[in-house]
Design an enzyme around this catalytic site. Sequence first.
Site, mmCIF file in Angstrom:
data_model
loop_
_atom_site.group_PDB
_atom_site.id
_atom_site.type_symbol
_atom_site.label_atom_id
_atom_site.label_comp_id
_atom_site.label_asym_id
_atom_site.label_seq_id
_atom_site.Cartn_x
_atom_site.Cartn_y
_atom_site.Cartn_z
ATOM 1 N N TRP A 39 -35.030 2.353 -56.586
ATOM 2 C CA TRP A 39 -34.485 2.386 -55.225
ATOM 3 C C TRP A 39 -35.312 1.545 -54.262
ATOM 4 O O TRP A 39 -34.989 1.471 -53.080
ATOM 5 C CB TRP A 39 -34.411 3.833 -54.729
ATOM 6 C CG TRP A 39 -35.616 4.646 -55.050
ATOM 7 C CD1 TRP A 39 -36.746 4.756 -54.306
ATOM 8 C CD2 TRP A 39 -35.804 5.482 -56.194
ATOM 9 N NE1 TRP A 39 -37.640 5.585 -54.911
ATOM 10 C CE2 TRP A 39 -37.086 6.057 -56.081
ATOM 11 C CE3 TRP A 39 -35.024 5.797 -57.317
ATOM 12 C CZ2 TRP A 39 -37.603 6.932 -57.044
ATOM 13 C CZ3 TRP A 39 -35.548 6.667 -58.261
ATOM 14 C CH2 TRP A 39 -36.818 7.229 -58.112
ATOM 15 N N GLU A 52 -32.958 9.507 -51.983
ATOM 16 C CA GLU A 52 -33.729 10.353 -51.072
ATOM 17 C C GLU A 52 -33.309 11.817 -51.165
ATOM 18 O O GLU A 52 -34.145 12.709 -51.041
ATOM 19 C CB GLU A 52 -33.600 9.848 -49.634
ATOM 20 C CG GLU A 52 -34.323 8.537 -49.385
ATOM 21 C CD GLU A 52 -35.812 8.611 -49.704
ATOM 22 O OE1 GLU A 52 -36.382 9.718 -49.635
ATOM 23 O OE2 GLU A 52 -36.400 7.571 -50.033
ATOM 24 N N GLN A 57 -38.321 17.432 -52.419
ATOM 25 C CA GLN A 57 -39.058 18.468 -53.147
ATOM 26 C C GLN A 57 -39.003 18.242 -54.657
ATOM 27 O O GLN A 57 -38.982 19.194 -55.439
ATOM 28 C CB GLN A 57 -38.507 19.848 -52.804
ATOM 29 C CG GLN A 57 -38.691 20.210 -51.350
ATOM 30 C CD GLN A 57 -40.134 20.464 -50.998
ATOM 31 O OE1 GLN A 57 -40.687 21.502 -51.329
ATOM 32 N NE2 GLN A 57 -40.763 19.509 -50.339
ATOM 33 N N THR A 58 -38.898 16.980 -55.062
ATOM 34 C CA THR A 58 -38.712 16.673 -56.478
ATOM 35 C C THR A 58 -39.549 15.454 -56.835
ATOM 36 O O THR A 58 -39.562 14.465 -56.104
ATOM 37 C CB THR A 58 -37.224 16.394 -56.766
ATOM 38 O OG1 THR A 58 -36.461 17.525 -56.368
ATOM 39 C CG2 THR A 58 -36.996 16.107 -58.235
ATOM 40 N N LEU A 95 -31.390 20.164 -62.014
ATOM 41 C CA LEU A 95 -32.290 19.548 -61.036
ATOM 42 C C LEU A 95 -32.759 20.541 -59.975
ATOM 43 O O LEU A 95 -33.813 20.356 -59.366
ATOM 44 C CB LEU A 95 -31.600 18.355 -60.369
ATOM 45 C CG LEU A 95 -32.482 17.432 -59.522
ATOM 46 C CD1 LEU A 95 -33.673 16.912 -60.311
ATOM 47 C CD2 LEU A 95 -31.676 16.267 -58.975
ATOM 48 N N TYR A 135 -36.838 13.846 -42.170
ATOM 49 C CA TYR A 135 -37.475 12.945 -43.131
ATOM 50 C C TYR A 135 -36.464 11.968 -43.728
ATOM 51 O O TYR A 135 -36.669 10.749 -43.734
ATOM 52 C CB TYR A 135 -38.162 13.717 -44.274
ATOM 53 C CG TYR A 135 -38.371 12.785 -45.433
ATOM 54 C CD1 TYR A 135 -39.357 11.819 -45.374
ATOM 55 C CD2 TYR A 135 -37.493 12.768 -46.517
ATOM 56 C CE1 TYR A 135 -39.503 10.871 -46.380
ATOM 57 C CE2 TYR A 135 -37.616 11.828 -47.518
ATOM 58 C CZ TYR A 135 -38.628 10.889 -47.446
ATOM 59 O OH TYR A 135 -38.752 9.956 -48.421
ATOM 60 N N CYS A 223 -62.194 7.492 -42.790
ATOM 61 C CA CYS A 223 -61.512 8.775 -43.002
ATOM 62 C C CYS A 223 -62.429 9.915 -42.566
ATOM 63 O O CYS A 223 -63.509 10.101 -43.132
ATOM 64 C CB CYS A 223 -61.120 8.932 -44.472
ATOM 65 S SG CYS A 223 -60.435 10.559 -44.867
#
Length: 369
Positions: A39, A52, A57-58, A95, A135, A223
């Site tokens: 993608w 997307e 969550q995958t 899934l 998101y 950082c």
Amino acid sequence: MYSLPIFVSTFVKMKKTVIPSFVQHIIPWYLENKRDLPWRNTQDPYSIWISEIILQQTRVQQGMSYYHALLHQFPTVQDLANAPQDQLFRVWQGLGYYSRARNLQLGAQLIASEYQGNFPKSYDEWLQVPGVGPYTAAAVSSFAYDFPKAAVDGNVLRWVSRYLGSKDPIDLPGTKKNIQLLLDDWIQHASPHVFNQASMEFGAILCTPKNPHCAVCPLNEECQSFKNDWVDAIPVKEKKIKTSNLYLYAALVTNQQEQMMLEKRPPQGIWGNLYTLPFLTFDTEVPMEEALAQLNERFPNPNNWKLETPEPIIHLLTHRRMHVYIFSNLLDVMPKNAYKFGSWISKDEAKGLGFPRVFEKFLTHKGHL
DNA sequence: TAATCGTGGAG
DNA sequence: TCTCCAAGATT
């Protein structure tokens, strides 16, 4: 003396800089180290949108085959809009988070009708599509149309809070809002689709949840978490995951036509609109006799069940440990109209339906799928 | 807003 | 074996 929250002070400070240091360092790193994901080689909004939704969550590895399967089965948004839902679930089977599939098709129907098959372009338009939240709207609009909106996912929340040394819990809406505001400013100093890809890839590859690769991180010198040795303590989360038990008793009922009784789950709740064996659930363990008694209330079947799972199948959900017991009607013959809540479905018909993983595995093992 | 919604891999 | 949690959204 009163001090500004760290995100606000960083935001104010960065306003004065020309190009945020993150942009200067991370985009070259990304261009050099990015994974080759399908993608990422397209600007086709349909493919990007599908990817997307799948990736919510995958993990990439888990979603990859589903991405190819969905595009193969439903090459265009019209194909997806017009498909029977059972066919969609057959592809989505296994899934998880099945509301994604339901909402994906609702979104396809919206785009096919109200957009005449064209696609939304802006962040706000994408936000109106079912299943597309902040998101996903930012990701799709930036990847497909270079719309300048920061995509804030779990990766981004992690690296930003570490980078700034913020111990604000990332699961609070206020923290997400602050990070969104900050990155919506930073993204203006880069190509939006490159910025968002680089931002997430950085979190996924270098600034990982455990054992982040700080030694080779191009940002380690600035950082705050690395300098203060807070890397293992950040990000902070407010809520802890607590699991509880759930006891599920299912019935594998067959008739002499080699059909089995299946129920379509209601749209709401777990496994919505998928097909399962009829089942009962309890929050606490109940004696086997009690479970059987309740199964007998639903099936006018002589009390003759065989326990197919001497050891319960343990099916882990995010907040639940599910103990699955499955009974079959060993000898008895079920009359055709014995049970009005489900349907008799043949093996061939069942193969075209979508099942939760735990039932799909069991039925396949028993030769019913 | 807090709870809910899956599955599988990593450590 | 157990905990965490992943390119979150919805109600």
